[in-house]
Design an enzyme around this catalytic site. Structure first.
Site, short mmCIF file in Angstrom:
data_model
loop_
_atom_site.label_atom_id
_atom_site.label_comp_id
_atom_site.label_asym_id
_atom_site.label_seq_id
_atom_site.Cartn_x
_atom_site.Cartn_y
_atom_site.Cartn_z
N GLY A 1 0.84 -1.21 0.00
CA GLY A 1 0.00 0.00 0.00
C GLY A 1 0.86 1.24 0.00
O GLY A 1 0.44 2.30 -0.45
N LEU B 1 3.65 2.29 -2.08
CA LEU B 1 4.09 1.72 -3.36
C LEU B 1 5.61 1.53 -3.42
O LEU B 1 6.37 2.21 -2.73
CB LEU B 1 3.59 2.60 -4.50
N ASP C 1 2.25 0.49 -12.75
CA ASP C 1 3.24 1.26 -13.52
C ASP C 1 3.67 2.52 -12.78
O ASP C 1 4.84 2.91 -12.81
CB ASP C 1 2.75 1.58 -14.94
N LEU D 1 -2.49 5.18 -16.28
CA LEU D 1 -3.06 6.25 -15.46
C LEU D 1 -2.70 6.10 -13.99
O LEU D 1 -2.93 5.04 -13.40
CB LEU D 1 -4.58 6.30 -15.63
N LYS E 1 -6.99 0.85 -17.78
CA LYS E 1 -7.57 1.05 -16.45
C LYS E 1 -9.09 1.02 -16.58
O LYS E 1 -9.66 1.64 -17.49
CB LYS E 1 -7.10 2.39 -15.88
N HIS F 1 -9.51 7.05 -10.44
CA HIS F 1 -8.59 6.33 -9.54
C HIS F 1 -9.14 6.37 -8.11
O HIS F 1 -9.55 7.42 -7.63
CB HIS F 1 -7.20 6.97 -9.56
N ARG G 1 29.98 -2.01 18.44
CA ARG G 1 29.81 -2.50 17.06
C ARG G 1 30.66 -3.73 16.81
O ARG G 1 30.25 -4.65 16.09
CB ARG G 1 30.09 -1.39 16.04
N SER H 1 32.56 -1.72 8.83
CA SER H 1 32.34 -0.72 9.87
C SER H 1 31.33 -1.20 10.91
O SER H 1 31.46 -0.91 12.10
CB SER H 1 31.82 0.59 9.26
N GLU I 1 19.73 1.04 1.11
CA GLU I 1 19.18 0.73 2.42
C GLU I 1 17.71 0.32 2.37
O GLU I 1 17.25 -0.45 3.23
CB GLU I 1 19.34 1.94 3.36
#
Lengths: 644, 644
Positions: A140, A142, A172, A204, A265, A279, A339, A366, A387
């Site tokens: 949801g 995107l 798309d 669309l 669509k 939409h 770390r 690191s 990331e």
């Protein structure tokens, strides 16, 4: 219409099955009828709910009708079968279509589809979440389903050696998200031939045409350049879809496949087909009636597709048998960076638990994730400087039951906040590790300093936030994270500081440690990570001046140890200094204060020391003093509180 | 060596100049010597600091030597000249090279380079920040300099019609970031022929080889597929570099140009050239000595390149003259969504202030940014579904002095957190607007609900966080944001709620509004946005029961109105209910509590109502009740506090 399963391929009881025979599958003529049913049900469910995205569902209906009847190997009665293919709706707003599919395979009733969709307390949410057993990840936002799918595919190809495939339906519009290209990049780097991406190019978006419209060639060039095998089809030609998905399955290219489907669509209802302005809008009841009529009326076909193939059950990857890796022993007072201890802990944990996997964003030397890579190269995934895909891959691996630990600099986890937030909605158990926290890092400057991470992770639903001060507690907390549900976060420090705890010390999540206390304590000093060492230093300074200070290691920032905090506040007349290497908002200080106040503690006198200005470069020592979070400043704050 | 400027092209006093004549520029033989000097100075500065990235600087030295002497049009004595080209080091870790360039053009002394780099209180920080007048944006979080540069180029091409160019130096590792591809996508969509990206493909990342190594063809295919014009060169051949940069300048393709330069990390010092393990490490003094010798010794060339060309000074874009847009008037009690009021406010503001520009992430019909687009299409930039580029473009526009407002759903701004954080380090004034905050949105479900945004924005250094409850205050706060420094954030609500304030009411940043109060008040109810309306409802309920409640609109979440909070707490015996449509961590509740406690208020009895579980779909009313943040729950909490 027939309401019995039409396919002769019904799943076996045990979820194990043979590869399907094409001749036994639903014929394409009936597939087209199923597609009409999926459109009708998408309209009915969204109109009944008064919201939702029917037109975005209608463009994908033919694709899904072919996929679920003739290609997706899925035992709908056993969604937990490890042999099942995965189906991820990266375009999560097409939930009416997904739920119509669930009705078509007989696992969701017509009644639930019409009365449960988008309703309070129901499981057919506005966008899919794993509240439903057939949904792997929440979508949801995107551009996330595909990166998550990369993680699921990595598990299948490299860890489980299972032959399941990962089918991802993308819109798309979402191809504008950079995360999609991180996903294609990693899918081709890792040769994920088990990943099949179907892009519904309906031209669309929400408020108008997409950047590339129906320029499928442009999409094809991009996907090919990123290493995918590309098949371009008419997304409403069921024979062409079937042929493309068959080719996608017969993949010997060691590449992911992208099926670019040109679609319309709102396809199937002439009043909305290819029209802007539709939409995310349900059809009003009168339009819905006309649409259903145009689509041939309500159908209740129940279909099943091919059965899954369980090739292996062994989850542990093949690795040379090696001697048990002992937990690294640290001497009290020895200077060890947390770390570094993270790397040690992960190696030891990985030895005991074959489900532990590690990922890193090109900084493993690191974060010390490289220690794990050296020990278990087959269970380590390099995500390079991406990331979002780092967190998404961890999410996908967690979907398959692995215990991922993903690391990078704390500062750079901000890049993936949307993925972390969505991971919480997905309910996955994902462990994130941010190194180089705070101004303590010194010379590299503010771009590399994690100063928002505690706030960011605390605000995630059901998260756990851990911040060890020494090597011993790091080992214990990494072990605890292996069994922690939801999103858990470990914050590590760049520099080396003395080991404070003996190896048998226990560090439960939600606990804290009182390192100094007496009955004469006049003030409580609360720190975590580098500031705990500063609190200890402040305690020494104050002691010489005749002021006894209680020192508390708040290694579990969320959940926080309310009882010990309250006891310390009571014992020291509410005098508290809390110091954190983080901006003042949303971190340790606010956690402590909110906890004490909500617990009803009155007469608090709290001094909250934090990084309140924009830092620059410098040494750790200079910067900790500049920010006012070193031992001297903590001691001074304590002195003021006790009036000395 | 000569320490006088070698170029005959010296900048004029007024920063205005003619296009440069190639013959008058520094010859390529001397450019090569300059490149050696840049390498030597990169080594000297990082060795003197004891940290830094000399090898990453050495790979780019030839590129920069050619660029600054023969192509970059820059008046180094007047960095604020609007005619200057822009030079952005997206690979911010190559700061030794950038600072060596600054020495070579005579704006940073040798003394500063050797004694200021990475030192406390100095401006030559570990990664570049705009503390230096020649730096536009902070870099160091990879994959951000290029997206920022897209924003700068948008301003030049569409708003200013200035002929300045934007030169961005990227590393190859950062091409793994999706944000880079968002940037290429937008650069080609907007035909940014004024954007020239130089990629230093030195093959080696921090911990080893990049995904694509020296496969320049693969990079070329990707960049071309994303719409760029690509030139591939040997990045150490100064003649080839010069030719490529000349071609890049002579761009009639209406496309951005990407110069892919094959380079060698550590180039110029045989002991480290193309060797792994030398990322981010200064050379030890003995090695530095040998390197300097191999590079021909210390040089102090001072050079200048071509002068900038000021083509226009007019900042206001050409737009048809239209009648003054009046501020939309709202009637008290009229139901208006604050997101709608945002659109109204922006149109009115845009009319008065030609520097105001708007951007949106393909949801402008939901955020109501589309109102601005309709009124001022030339000042609106559609960023499609690419939130990182959305914020980066706003950042780049702010660099050129515009006042950008960038909007999307509050939930999706999490996608850009790293860009927001870096924007604060860049010191840009960027206004972000998140609509559809909280569970109030209802049926769409948790993926669309902004429930972490207050925590996220509060934790940003020097940020301003505003959360209006009605249309009048929205208008006022949008106007205030136009003059707010740093990162400012406006949180808007999906649903329509009554207008509470008359049009002349003032809403200073850092203020609050007491909507109900009497001398008999027993409890203070604090809300913002939708929960303010719930607080008012609770006040009505309590009033009927004989309990007087003070109701406070905390529209300025950061900075927060400490004085009014403290007065309310004193007046109501410390009885406070604070309700927020946000997770409990880092939002309004913690802001209120932290403020009161740090101000020394004792005897607080606070009930903090927030969204503490994972929401699903439902109506606003159902969800607000489920979370316990509606009028009934606020009234019940107040009742408990006052013991009734």
């Amino acid at each position: 219409m027939d309401s019995k399963p039409e396919s002769q391929q019904r799943p076996g009881r045990n979820g194990r099955a043979e590869p399907s025979n094409k001749d036994s599958l639903l014929g394409l003529d009936k597939v087209a009828k199923l597609a009409a049913q999926l459109r009708v049900d998408s309209i009915r469910s969204s109109t009944s709910a008064g919201s939702g995205h029917p037109t975005s569902s209608m463009s994908s209906a033919d694709l899904l009708a072919v996929l679920i009847t003739r290609h997706l190997r899925y035992d709908w009665d056993n969604p937990r079968s490890p042999a099942n293919d995965h189906l991820i709706f990266s375009k999560g707003h097409a939930s009416p279509l997904l739920y119509s599919v669930f009705k078509a395979v007989g696992v969701v009733s017509e009644e639930e589809l019409l009365n449960g969709y988008r309703r309070f307390g129901q499981r057919l949410e506005g966008h899919p979440t794993p509240v439903l057993p057939w949904v792997d990840v929440a979508t949801g936002s995107l551009g996330q389903g595909l990166p998550d799918g990369v993680g699921v595919a990595l598990a299948g190809k490299y860890l489980e050696r299972q032959s399941y495939r990962v089918w991802v339906l993308c819109g798309d519009s979402e191809l504008a998200e950079g995360s999609i290209w991180e996903a294609f990049d990693k899918a081709s780097y890792y040769k994920l031939s088990n990943l099949i991406v179907i892009v519904d190019v309906n031209r669309l978006g929400q408020r108008g045409e997409t950047e590339l419209g129906w320029n499928l060639d442009a999409y094809a060039r991009r996907a090919k350049a990123f290493g995918a095998r590309v098949l371009t089809i008419d997304g409403h030609d069921v024979a062409a879809i079937d042929e493309a998905l068959t080719k996608a399955e017969q993949n010997r290219d060691r590449k992911p496949t992208v099926v670019l489907a040109k679609t319309i669509k709102g396809r199937g209802f002439s009043e909305v087909e290819n029209k802007n302005g539709w939409h995310g809008k349900p059809l009003p009841p009168d339009m819905a009636q006309r649409a259903i009529k145009e689509l041939g009326g309500i159908r209740n076909l129940v279909v099943r597709g091919p059965r899954p193939v369980l090739t292996r059950t062994k989850k542990k990857p093949d690795e040379p048998i090696k001697p048990q890796t002992p937990v690294r022993q640290y001497k009290l007072g020895e200077k060890v960076a947390t770390r570094k201890a993270y790397g040690d802990a992960l190696v030891s944990l990985g030895d005991r638990d074959p489900l532990v996997v590690a990922l890193d964003g090109e900084v493993s030397n690191s974060t010390f994730a490289e220690e794990f890579k050296k020990a278990y190269p087959e269970r380590y995934f390099e995500m390079f400087i991406a990331e979002q895909q780092l967190v998404a891959a961890a999410t996908g691996l967690a979907v398959r039951g692995y215990r991922p630990f993903a690391s990078t600099f704390a500062a750079f986890l901000t890049r993936a906040y949307d993925f972390i937030r969505m991971g919480a909605i997905s309910g996955v158990d994902v462990r994130l590790v941010g190194s180089h926290a705070g101004i303590e890092i010194g010379a590299d400057g503010p771009s590399q300093m994690g100063l928002e991470d505690l706030a960011m992770f605390r605000a995630v639903q059901n998260s756990t936030v851990l911040y060890p001060s020494d090597a011993t507690s790091t080992i214990a907390l990494v072990n605890a994270m292996a069994n922690t549900r939801g999103i858990s976060y470990l914050r590590t420090t760049r520099g080396a500081y003395p080991v404070l705890y003996p190896e048998d010390e226990r560090f439960p999540v939600g606990g804290s440690k009182v390192l100094r206390s007496s009955e004469r304590d006049e003030v409580t000093l609360i720190g975590a990570g580098v500031t705990l060492h500063a609190c200890l230093g402040a305690g020494d300074i104050l002691k010489k001046e005749g002021i006894d200070a209680r020192v508390l290691d708040c290694y579990s920032v969320k959940p926080i140890d309310a009882a010990t905090l309250a006891a310390a506040a009571r014992a020291t007349s509410g005098h508290i200094v809390v110091a954190e290497d983080h901006h003042p908002e949303g971190g340790l200080g606010e956690a402590v204060i909110d906890t004490l106040v909500e617990a009803g503690h009155s007469n608090l006198s709290v001094t909250h020391l934090a990084v309140r200005q924009m830092p620059g470069s410098g040494s750790s020592k200079e910067l900790l003093a500049w920010a006012g979070i070193d031992a001297d400043h903590i001691a001074a704050a304590a002195r003021r509180l006790v009036g000395k």
